[in-house]
Design a protein around this motif. Structure first.
Motif, PDB file in Angstrom:
ATOM      1  N   LEU A   1      20.128 -11.139  -5.650  1.00 62.29           N
ATOM      2  CA  LEU A   1      19.529 -12.480  -5.722  1.00 62.29           C
ATOM      3  C   LEU A   1      18.273 -12.560  -4.861  1.00 62.29           C
ATOM      4  CD1 LEU A   1      22.712 -14.746  -5.514  1.00 62.29           C
ATOM      5  CD2 LEU A   1      21.459 -14.070  -7.570  1.00 62.29           C
TER       6      LEU A   1
ATOM      7  N   GLN B   1      17.639 -17.519  -8.742  1.00 69.70           N
ATOM      8  CA  GLN B   1      18.374 -18.698  -8.283  1.00 69.70           C
ATOM      9  C   GLN B   1      19.784 -18.721  -8.856  1.00 69.70           C
ATOM     10  OE1 GLN B   1      16.623 -20.492  -5.974  1.00 69.70           O
ATOM     11  NE2 GLN B   1      15.142 -18.856  -6.403  1.00 69.70           N
ATOM     12  N   ASP B   2      19.976 -18.006  -9.947  1.00 68.70           N
ATOM     13  CA  ASP B   2      21.275 -17.949 -10.607  1.00 68.70           C
ATOM     14  C   ASP B   2      21.372 -16.620 -11.343  1.00 68.70           C
ATOM     15  OD1 ASP B   2      23.779 -18.658 -11.485  1.00 68.70           O
ATOM     16  OD2 ASP B   2      23.140 -20.419 -12.615  1.00 68.70           O
TER      17      ASP B   2
ATOM     18  N   GLU C   1      29.730 -17.307  -5.181  1.00 70.59           N
ATOM     19  CA  GLU C   1      30.250 -17.662  -6.504  1.00 70.59           C
ATOM     20  C   GLU C   1      30.249 -16.467  -7.448  1.00 70.59           C
ATOM     21  OE1 GLU C   1      28.500 -20.059 -10.326  1.00 70.59           O
ATOM     22  OE2 GLU C   1      28.158 -20.956  -8.365  1.00 70.59           O
TER      23      GLU C   1
ATOM     24  N   LYS D   1      25.705 -19.353  -3.974  1.00 71.46           N
ATOM     25  CA  LYS D   1      25.549 -18.677  -5.266  1.00 71.46           C
ATOM     26  C   LYS D   1      26.006 -17.225  -5.181  1.00 71.46           C
ATOM     27  CE  LYS D   1      24.491 -20.138  -8.480  1.00 71.46           C
ATOM     28  NZ  LYS D   1      25.308 -20.608  -9.647  1.00 71.46           N
TER      29      LYS D   1
ATOM     30  N   SER E   1      22.098 -22.957  -0.804  1.00 70.13           N
ATOM     31  CA  SER E   1      22.355 -22.682  -2.221  1.00 70.13           C
ATOM     32  C   SER E   1      22.447 -21.176  -2.480  1.00 70.13           C
ATOM     33  CB  SER E   1      21.270 -23.311  -3.098  1.00 70.13           C
ATOM     34  OG  SER E   1      19.994 -22.776  -2.796  1.00 70.13           O
ATOM     35  N   HIS E   2      21.627 -20.381  -1.784  1.00 66.32           N
ATOM     36  CA  HIS E   2      21.675 -18.924  -1.928  1.00 66.32           C
ATOM     37  C   HIS E   2      23.019 -18.385  -1.434  1.00 66.32           C
ATOM     38  CE1 HIS E   2      20.053 -14.765  -1.850  1.00 66.32           C
ATOM     39  NE2 HIS E   2      20.727 -14.658  -0.721  1.00 66.32           N
TER      40      HIS E   2
ATOM     41  N   ARG F   1      31.516 -26.271  -0.464  1.00 66.82           N
ATOM     42  CA  ARG F   1      30.308 -26.935  -0.955  1.00 66.82           C
ATOM     43  C   ARG F   1      30.367 -28.439  -0.688  1.00 66.82           C
ATOM     44  NH1 ARG F   1      29.522 -23.463  -6.476  1.00 66.82           N
ATOM     45  NH2 ARG F   1      27.531 -22.494  -5.957  1.00 66.82           N
TER      46      ARG F   1
END
Length: 372
Positions: A209, A215-216, A344, A341, A337-338, A129
């Motif tokens: 997602l 988004q989370d 993660e 995420k 970001s996708h 990141r």
């Protein structure tokens, strides 16, 4: 395309270039997983020019060049990294090496496209990141069970068109055939492959997602086990998890290495998507007992019952979109970001998973009784 072995499964489609010849130069390095062929197929079909290949294993390089004639064998990773013509590097390294390799690629001013799982630790994720933000380079991931499956792409289109309303739940089933004798040593080493939820579970979380427009999300619970492969004590042959998205949508998925030999493909992957106004079922790789062909889409809504066999009708738009994103610095194929995420969440699912391996479970129960 070998449909019985997931490690060598590499879809192809007709060429639909989005750039002129020589406009987008790429290279392939780290040929540890056969997914590199699917990754390169998609990029080349979208107009990328494959200039270099590098791997310390000369046999892997020879096999790669036989598939892509005209590609030059580099003498080192540095030769590829330092070529100013190369815009993107595709790699399918051992999973534990993918994050550090991606950092090197981005630090050399090139976009990076790696096989899943993109990381095996949260520390690797945070490092990537930081490097991606500092270099403004892309760290893209080959989540092939959506990006390289026509029925999965078609389902996304149906959802975007409002065919089933707002998505409330996604159920994913990701069985795989083990083919243990044909797997490399690292495949059975927990530190190197990261665990089953980190590895093939990453496909399922990415799809959740995407389809549910989250988004989370939070991992509510997760489990892993080695139920039936004592010869490989570090292998996890089963895993499942439940997630809740930031918009209230939920997911349950199961992944495993129990595809029986009698199935005509490497796994009977299925996805069920429930919405406020209908539902979709994807039979991605086979319609078991009826048609050993991929990409069957079933859906029901207020207009009736529907079925479409979409193999050969949809294509794989991700790869052309990725090339244009790299050239234009946009995020149409997939946002950064996708990507991060999804990575993660699969790492967190793996980290907090309860281990149901019988011997481990019995030991834990005995320890708990002694405490009581």
């Amino acid at each position: 395309m070998n449909r019985k072995n997931g490690m060598t499964y590499a879809p192809t489609y007709e060429s639909k270039p989005v750039v002129k010849p020589g406009e987008f130069i790429i290279a392939a390095i780290a040929l540890d997983h056969g997914h590199i062929y699917g990754m390169c197929n998609g990029l080349v079909e979208a107009g990328a020019e494959l200039k270099w290949v590098y791997d310390p294993d000369e046999e892997k390089v020879r096999n790669f060049i036989s598939k892509y004639p005209g590609v030059k064998a580099a003498g080192s990773v540095e030769e590829v990294l330092e070529d100013p013509e190369v815009r993107l590097i595709a790699a399918a390294a051992i999973p534990s090496e993918r994050g550090p390799l991606g950092n090197r690629v981005m630090a050399h001013g090139k976009d990076y496209f790696t096989d899943k799982a993109p990381f095996t630790t949260l520390e690797q994720l945070e490092s990537a990141r930081a490097v991606a933000a500092a270099t403004n380079k892309k760290y893209m991931v080959y989540y092939s069970e959506r990006l390289h499956v026509e029925s999965a792409i078609y389902a996304g289109w149906l959802i975007q068109q409002g065919a089933i309303g707002r998505v409330l739940q996604v159920i994913g089933l990701g069985p795989h055939r083990l083919n243990a004798p044909n797997r490399p040593e690292w495949f059975f080493q927990r530190e190197k492959y990261g665990g089953i939820l980190c590895d093939i579970g990453s496909h399922q979380i990415e799809q959740f997602l995407y389809y549910a427009d989250c988004q989370d999300a939070s991992v509510i619970h997760s489990k892993v086990a080695n139920y039936n492969h004592p010869t490989y004590p570090e292998l996890e042959d089963f895993g499942d998890a439940t997630l809740v998205g930031d918009n209230g949508a939920t997911q349950y998925f199961r992944v495993d290495w129990f595809t029986p030999d009698g199935l005509g493909t490497w796994g009977d992957g299925r996805t069920m998507i429930m919405g406020t106004e209908g539902y979709i079922e994807l039979r991605k790789y086979t319609d078991m007992g009826r048609s050993n062909t991929p990409d069957h889409v079933y859906w029901v809504n207020g207009e009736g019952e529907h079925y479409e066999h979409v193999a050969g009708k949809v294509g794989f738009p991700f790869f052309g979109e990725l090339i244009l994103d790299c050239l234009n610095r946009t995020e149409l194929a997939m946002t950064q970001s996708h990507v991060f995420k999804a990575a993660e969440l699969c790492l967190k699912a793996q980290e907090q998973a309860i281990n149901l391996t019988p011997a481990i479970l019995r030991q834990r129960l005995n320890d708990e009784r002694r405490v009581i």
